[in-house]
Design an enzyme around this catalytic site. Structure first.
Site, PDB file in Angstrom:
ATOM      1  N   SER A 204       0.831   0.211  -3.633  1.00 17.79           N
ATOM      2  CA  SER A 204       1.654  -0.887  -3.127  1.00 17.79           C
ATOM      3  C   SER A 204       3.125  -0.584  -3.270  1.00 17.79           C
ATOM      4  O   SER A 204       3.951  -1.257  -2.659  1.00 17.79           O
ATOM      5  CB  SER A 204       1.373  -2.158  -3.938  1.00 17.79           C
ATOM      6  OG  SER A 204       0.029  -2.502  -3.867  1.00 17.79           O
TER       7      SER A 204
ATOM      8  N   HIS B 108      -1.301   1.844   3.368  1.00 18.86           N
ATOM      9  CA  HIS B 108      -1.294   0.632   2.548  1.00 18.86           C
ATOM     10  C   HIS B 108      -1.962  -0.532   3.287  1.00 18.86           C
ATOM     11  O   HIS B 108      -1.408  -1.091   4.225  1.00 18.86           O
ATOM     12  CB  HIS B 108       0.161   0.282   2.176  1.00 18.86           C
ATOM     13  CG  HIS B 108       0.274  -0.876   1.259  1.00 18.86           C
ATOM     14  ND1 HIS B 108       1.274  -1.815   1.335  1.00 18.86           N
ATOM     15  CD2 HIS B 108      -0.516  -1.261   0.217  1.00 18.86           C
ATOM     16  CE1 HIS B 108       1.096  -2.722   0.396  1.00 18.86           C
ATOM     17  NE2 HIS B 108       0.028  -2.409  -0.294  1.00 18.86           N
TER      18      HIS B 108
ATOM     19  N   GLU C 180       0.374  -0.520   6.469  1.00 12.90           N
ATOM     20  CA  GLU C 180       1.636   0.223   6.427  1.00 12.90           C
ATOM     21  C   GLU C 180       1.312   1.712   6.284  1.00 12.90           C
ATOM     22  O   GLU C 180       0.493   2.088   5.434  1.00 12.90           O
ATOM     23  CB  GLU C 180       2.488  -0.229   5.225  1.00 12.90           C
ATOM     24  CG  GLU C 180       3.076  -1.616   5.379  1.00 12.90           C
ATOM     25  CD  GLU C 180       3.889  -2.046   4.151  1.00 12.90           C
ATOM     26  OE1 GLU C 180       4.839  -2.801   4.327  1.00 12.90           O
ATOM     27  OE2 GLU C 180       3.561  -1.643   3.017  1.00 12.90           O
TER      28      GLU C 180
ATOM     29  N   ASN D 269       5.920  -5.450   0.343  1.00 15.87           N
ATOM     30  CA  ASN D 269       6.098  -5.795  -1.074  1.00 15.87           C
ATOM     31  C   ASN D 269       7.560  -5.823  -1.490  1.00 15.87           C
ATOM     32  O   ASN D 269       7.923  -6.542  -2.425  1.00 15.87           O
ATOM     33  CB  ASN D 269       5.286  -4.863  -1.963  1.00 15.87           C
ATOM     34  CG  ASN D 269       3.817  -5.265  -1.940  1.00 15.87           C
ATOM     35  OD1 ASN D 269       3.499  -6.447  -1.957  1.00 15.87           O
ATOM     36  ND2 ASN D 269       2.928  -4.298  -1.860  1.00 15.87           N
TER      37      ASN D 269
HETATM   38  N1  LIG Z   1      -4.739  -6.276  -5.036  1.00 16.24           N
HETATM   39  C1  LIG Z   1      -4.049  -6.287  -3.905  1.00 16.24           C
HETATM   40  O1  LIG Z   1      -3.838  -7.354  -3.292  1.00 16.24           O
HETATM   41  C2  LIG Z   1      -3.526  -5.009  -3.326  1.00 16.24           C
HETATM   42  C3  LIG Z   1      -3.068  -4.996  -1.994  1.00 16.24           C
HETATM   43  C4  LIG Z   1      -2.655  -3.785  -1.435  1.00 16.24           C
HETATM   44  C5  LIG Z   1      -2.677  -2.630  -2.200  1.00 16.24           C
HETATM   45  N2  LIG Z   1      -3.105  -2.677  -3.499  1.00 16.24           N
HETATM   46  C6  LIG Z   1      -3.126  -1.421  -4.251  1.00 16.24           C
HETATM   47  O2  LIG Z   1      -4.457  -0.910  -4.234  1.00 16.24           O
HETATM   48  C7  LIG Z   1      -4.699  -0.169  -5.449  1.00 16.24           C
HETATM   49  C8  LIG Z   1      -5.911  -0.756  -6.140  1.00 16.24           C
HETATM   50  O3  LIG Z   1      -5.648  -2.105  -6.443  1.00 16.24           O
HETATM   51  P1  LIG Z   1      -6.826  -3.145  -6.710  1.00 16.24           P
HETATM   52  O4  LIG Z   1      -6.210  -4.480  -6.614  1.00 16.24           O
HETATM   53  O5  LIG Z   1      -8.005  -2.795  -5.895  1.00 16.24           O
HETATM   54  O6  LIG Z   1      -7.128  -2.830  -8.238  1.00 16.24           O
HETATM   55  P2  LIG Z   1      -8.468  -3.152  -9.077  1.00 16.24           P
HETATM   56  O7  LIG Z   1      -8.037  -3.232 -10.489  1.00 16.24           O
HETATM   57  O8  LIG Z   1      -9.193  -4.302  -8.472  1.00 16.24           O
HETATM   58  O9  LIG Z   1      -9.371  -1.853  -8.832  1.00 16.24           O
HETATM   59  C9  LIG Z   1      -9.014  -0.572  -9.259  1.00 16.24           C
HETATM   60  C10 LIG Z   1     -10.319   0.203  -9.407  1.00 16.24           C
HETATM   61  O10 LIG Z   1     -10.011   1.582  -9.605  1.00 16.24           O
HETATM   62  C11 LIG Z   1     -10.956   2.106 -10.514  1.00 16.24           C
HETATM   63  N3  LIG Z   1     -10.414   3.346 -11.083  1.00 16.24           N
HETATM   64  C12 LIG Z   1      -9.392   3.467 -11.957  1.00 16.24           C
HETATM   65  N4  LIG Z   1      -9.159   4.790 -12.211  1.00 16.24           N
HETATM   66  C13 LIG Z   1     -10.047   5.489 -11.454  1.00 16.24           C
HETATM   67  C14 LIG Z   1     -10.321   6.876 -11.268  1.00 16.24           C
HETATM   68  N5  LIG Z   1      -9.603   7.805 -11.895  1.00 16.24           N
HETATM   69  N6  LIG Z   1     -11.324   7.240 -10.433  1.00 16.24           N
HETATM   70  C15 LIG Z   1     -12.039   6.304  -9.775  1.00 16.24           C
HETATM   71  N7  LIG Z   1     -11.823   4.962  -9.914  1.00 16.24           N
HETATM   72  C16 LIG Z   1     -10.842   4.569 -10.737  1.00 16.24           C
HETATM   73  C17 LIG Z   1     -11.183   0.995 -11.526  1.00 16.24           C
HETATM   74  O11 LIG Z   1     -12.424   1.153 -12.182  1.00 16.24           O
HETATM   75  C18 LIG Z   1     -11.145  -0.243 -10.616  1.00 16.24           C
HETATM   76  O12 LIG Z   1     -12.439  -0.591 -10.150  1.00 16.24           O
HETATM   77  C19 LIG Z   1      -3.404  -0.272  -6.260  1.00 16.24           C
HETATM   78  O13 LIG Z   1      -2.619   0.854  -5.997  1.00 16.24           O
HETATM   79  C20 LIG Z   1      -2.749  -1.540  -5.702  1.00 16.24           C
HETATM   80  O14 LIG Z   1      -1.359  -1.554  -5.860  1.00 16.24           O
HETATM   81  C21 LIG Z   1      -3.545  -3.832  -4.075  1.00 16.24           C
END
Ligand SMILES: NC(=O)c1ccc[n+]([C@@H]2O[C@H](COP(=O)([O-])OP(=O)(O)OC[C@H]3O[C@@H](n4cnc5c(N)ncnc54)[C@H](O)[C@@H]3O)[C@@H](O)[C@H]2O)c1
Length: 310
Positions: free
Chosen positions: A145, A166, A178, A217
């Site tokens: 993000s 993104h 994005e 963001n």
């Molecule tokens: N939550 C949102 O609204 C949103 C929106 C757009 C982008 N993002 C981005 O997406 C990414 C993930 O966010 P999220 O909200 O899904 O987080 P989340 O915490 O829901 O999920 C992250 C997952 O990654 C897994 N993980 C961590 N390290 C790992 C590894 N080395 N190998 C494999 N799996 C691994 C964890 O077990 C977890 O299930 C982040 O970079 C976040 O900034 C989030």
């Protein structure tokens, strides 16, 4: 007995129709999604629904099982709303494979990283990915993000093939993606990503420079942080702040409900990235946000944030 989650063997394809491989609309043959939390599960679901095979990789079997049930429930939800035919739902489920071993991804030509928004975690992962014998044309994409893509690109030996992709939450619903090329990303990688987003996913790409927070963001997070500060200073309750923005500005969701949807840990991490990049005090996460993260009150994903979720 084989653990069905820990298998990377393809599900039997004898009953499935051949999957579409038209490179004009789907310029990738097999996609890997790493991390199957809120975003990874939505990304895997969305891509699998197009018929492109997807391998999902998680940290351990428990996280993989949780991710798998989120993806399959999402596909079933789409089928029950008629946005996916029962046949397409079945094919999508068959096109998914599940693993906890990164080396099972080497046959993929697009890898989408969606692990936690922590720079060191992503850097370590990109280093490990770079050590794997992927095909020459592989693209390594990050769903970050806010972390500048170049920081991940330069720990690999193929920075021209690293790009930001993104998605927005919830992925199956949100139309925007994005695309963030770093200074070293090749033109070919950008073109293929645009084609994939528009042609295969039927979403709208926008391109942003590689600056923390990109477009959405960089604009959204300061607003969410201000809403947290309002609650912190007692100006209004979370419910009243959210109602005010929904009913007074016709926003579909108030800022604190949106922060809960994103995950308060992710909001705090994005804020830190913005602060690190631009040095503005307003980008620092307010103490209330930090304390809620410390308390594991992360929003929807843990059942409580500014609001309670049963
Ligand atoms: N939550 C949102 O609204 C949103 C929106 C757009 C982008 N993002 C981005 O997406 C990414 C993930 O966010 P999220 O909200 O899904 O987080 P989340 O915490 O829901 O999920 C992250 C997952 O990654 C897994 N993980 C961590 N390290 C790992 C590894 N080395 N190998 C494999 N799996 C691994 C964890 O077990 C977890 O299930 C982040 O970079 C976040 O900034 C989030």
């Amino acid at each position: 007995m084989t653990d069905p989650l820990h298998t990377t063997e393809r599900l039997p394809v004898t009953t499935a129709e051949p999957l579409p491989t038209n490179r004009d609309i789907a310029p990738f043959e097999h996609v890997a999604v790493i991390g199957c939390g809120i975003m990874g599960s939505g990304i895997a679901q969305t891509i699998a629904a197009t018929g492109v095979p997807v391998t999902v990789c998680e940290l351990d079997l428990d996280a993989l099982a949780r991710g798998k049930s989120r993806v399959l429930a999402g596909l079933d939800r789409s089928a029950s709303k008629n946005s996916l035919t029962p046949d397409a739902d079945r094919k999508a489920q068959q096109s998914l494979t599940w693993t906890t071993d990164l080396s099972d991804l080497v046959h993929c030509d697009l890898v989408i990283e969606a692990v936690a928004e922590i720079e060191q975690v992503k850097v370590d992962l990109f280093r490990r990915l770079d050590a794997l014998p992927f095909g020459e044309g592989v693209i390594l994409a990050t769903n970050t993000s806010s972390i500048p893509v170049i920081k991940l690109a330069t720990v690999t030996s193929r920075p021209e093939r690293v790009i930001g992709l993104h998605f927005f939450n919830p992925v199956p619903v949100m139309e925007l993606v994005e695309i963030i090329p770093s200074l070293l990303t090749s033109h070919d990688a950008v073109t293929r990503m645009r084609k994939f987003v528009e042609g295969a996913l039927n979403k709208t790409p926008v391109t942003a420079q590689d600056k923390a927070g990109f477009i959405v963001n960089a604009l959204l997070i300061p607003y969410l942080l201000d809403a947290v500060r309002m609650v912190e200073s007692g100006t209004a309750t979370a419910a009243d702040v959210d109602n005010a923005m929904r009913l007074g500005c016709a926003h579909p969701m108030g800022p604190l409900a949106l922060a809960d949807l994103i995950g308060l840990d992710t909001v705090a991490s994005i804020a830190e990235s913005l602060h690190h990049e631009f040095g503005k005090q307003d980008h620092l996460p307010p103490p209330l946000l930090r304390r809620m993260v410390d308390a594991d009150l992360l929003g929807r994903k843990t059942g409580q944030g500014f609001h309670r979720y049963d």
